[in-house]
Scaffold this active site. Structure first.
Site, PDB file in Angstrom:
ATOM      1  N   CYS A  78     -38.276 -32.551  -8.312  1.00 19.24           N
ATOM      2  CA  CYS A  78     -37.179 -32.412  -7.362  1.00 19.24           C
ATOM      3  C   CYS A  78     -36.556 -31.005  -7.448  1.00 19.24           C
ATOM      4  CB  CYS A  78     -36.180 -33.546  -7.551  1.00 19.24           C
ATOM      5  SG  CYS A  78     -35.297 -33.892  -6.033  1.00 19.24           S
ATOM      6  N   HIS A 175     -38.392 -38.338  -8.175  1.00 19.94           N
ATOM      7  CA  HIS A 175     -37.926 -38.453  -9.569  1.00 19.94           C
ATOM      8  C   HIS A 175     -38.771 -39.474 -10.338  1.00 19.94           C
ATOM      9  CE1 HIS A 175     -33.940 -36.347  -9.572  1.00 19.94           C
ATOM     10  NE2 HIS A 175     -34.148 -36.435  -8.287  1.00 19.94           N
ATOM     11  N   GLU A 177     -38.958 -39.965 -13.373  1.00 19.17           N
ATOM     12  CA  GLU A 177     -38.273 -40.409 -14.600  1.00 19.17           C
ATOM     13  C   GLU A 177     -37.301 -41.550 -14.323  1.00 19.17           C
ATOM     14  OE1 GLU A 177     -37.475 -37.999 -12.735  1.00 19.17           O
ATOM     15  OE2 GLU A 177     -35.324 -37.611 -12.784  1.00 19.17           O
TER      16      GLU A 177
END
Ligand SMILES: NC(=O)CC[C@H](N)C(=O)O
Length: 195
Positions: A78, A175, A177
């Site tokens: 990002c 994202h 994560e």
């Protein structure tokens, strides 16, 4: 394997947790000396103009570029993808000159290409190298609007590239994560073997 997470701003804790779950030793990088001995570096999502400013304030630009030249791998997610790009579209008007970035990966990135914060969404993506879809979270995400000839496109969504790899560099619009699925991080770890 030892991986650093750039911890100036943004979602660095979530990357740390994901990498630790994969059995990797993780260091938070705030100063140039924290890059010593790392195989790879993750640049998290957040806000790219703030992160770029902090990178300059902490004198990290040259050391990170050197880390890459010395064989280190870098994964930008990002805002982190924006930090890797050679060209950025849609930088805020109040910034004079080019918004600070590492300019390492031959991609053009358009900031906020998928709309504003309220337009954030989750989407199952077909990613090259994964045998089932990956639920990706997009938050004011950039789109990769152009890739250089040595850049592999690993995933596209709504006509834009959202995951790309070029040797030891990887950039994601989303994202990875923020889900429990570690497969995109595993793809990155495969690029982290120093030549
Ligand atoms: N979630 C994110 O990292 C958003 C990136 C942000 N839109 C930027 O341009 O910096």
């Amino acid at each position: 394997m030892k991986i650093g997470v750039l911890a100036l701003q943004g979602a660095f804790r979530e990357h740390r947790q994901m990498l630790e779950k994969l059995g990797v030793e993780v260091t938070e990088v705030r100063l140039p000396q924290h890059l010593a001995g790392l195989d790879g570096l993750v640049i998290p999502g957040g806000e790219s103009t703030t992160m770029g400013k902090l990178m300059m304030d902490y004198d990290l630009k040259d050391p990170i570029q050197q880390f890459y030249q010395d064989g280190g791998a870098i994964f930008g997610t990002c805002a982190g993808a924006i930090m890797l790009a050679t060209e950025i579209e849609g930088q805020p008007k109040h910034i004079q000159g080019k918004q600070p970035s590492l300019e390492l990966m031959d991609i053009t990135v358009a900031r906020n290409a998928f709309g504003r914060q309220v337009d954030s969404f989750k989407e199952p993506l077909n990613i090259q190298g994964l045998d089932s879809t990956f639920d990706a979270v997009f938050i004011r995400a950039p789109g990769i609007t152009h890739v250089g000839k040595d850049v592999e496109v690993l995933c596209e969504h709504q006509g834009q590239v959202v995951l790309a790899r070029s040797g030891r560099l990887m950039a994601a619009s989303f994202h990875p994560e923020l889900t429990k699925d570690a497969r995109v991080h595993e793809l990155f770890l495969k690029t982290c073997v120093k030549a």
